[in-house]
Enzyme design. Sequence first.
Site, PDB file in Angstrom:
ATOM      1  NE  ARG A  73      -3.854   0.306   2.105  1.00 22.02           N
ATOM      2  CZ  ARG A  73      -4.647   0.766   3.077  1.00 22.02           C
ATOM      3  NH1 ARG A  73      -4.723   0.126   4.239  1.00 22.02           N
ATOM      4  NH2 ARG A  73      -5.351   1.880   2.899  1.00 22.02           N
ATOM      5  CB  CYS A 111      -1.905   3.491   9.771  1.00 17.39           C
ATOM      6  SG  CYS A 111      -3.329   4.023  10.752  1.00 17.39           S
TER       7      CYS A 111
END
Length: 286
Positions: A183, A241
């Site tokens: 990611r 995050c």
Amino acid sequence: MTPILITAAKLHDALETGASTDGGPVRVLDVRWRLDRPDGRPEYRAGHIPGAQYVDLDHDLAAHGEPTEGRHPLPSVDDLQGTARRWGINPGDTVVVYDDLKNMSSARAWWLLRYAGVADVRLLDGSLRAWTDAGFALETGDAATPAPGAVTLSYGAVPSLALEDVSGFAEESLLLDARAAERYRGDVEPIDPRAGHVPGAVSAPTTENVDEHGRFRSPDDLRERFRMLGAADGMSVGVYCGSGVTAAHQAVALTLAGFEPRVFPGSWSQWANHPELPVATGPDPR
């Protein structure tokens, strides 16, 4: 410094005696949540630490706003205070949080309560698995409702990063991206509108903070890990995050390692919803 972690044995003793030997009366919070299964109430009712109050991360530890605020914006301090009092928290209590996922979700409660001024918040090291592996009993159904608490909360007790602070911080200090490496690189993005990472951020997957048993690695190991990523003594380290949940886990690890973490609560879900902000892709350039 107030301890960050508590063992299953010490928690069991504290619940038996009514207070921690190095803290106050103990309040236990069960924060079971997963991205693919956010409602952890069925698992909680199937078995939890006796007396633990269930915490709904999506509603108790987050607000619901516009996409530009991120997927888990912070609740108002008044809402959080009302919720904390519903959990029975009083001034001077020792609050212990846990989940069944290596503390990846319960760390959100740890960071948010500390940010709101609760001085003694600890994570059950090894999560629920540590409790059951020790042979301690579980309670089923819903725990008894505690008497309302009287804690008073105020945001800002620990440093954080607002959206407008992130770019400058990444240029001047160390900003860690706690998501999975794929990611970070932008290979995949299953949730948010843009793939990639904040320019200047360093890839630091949260999963590397724990061992095979779900316990945090030693402070020395964690310190070496973050130093290899660019942290230096006395440095304030930023972290984000996907939506501000596992960033809190990274904040736990950084604190254990002796660094000062600054969580960006909006995280990638907020950044990616601002098309005027730049996005970087590809591997970590280090």
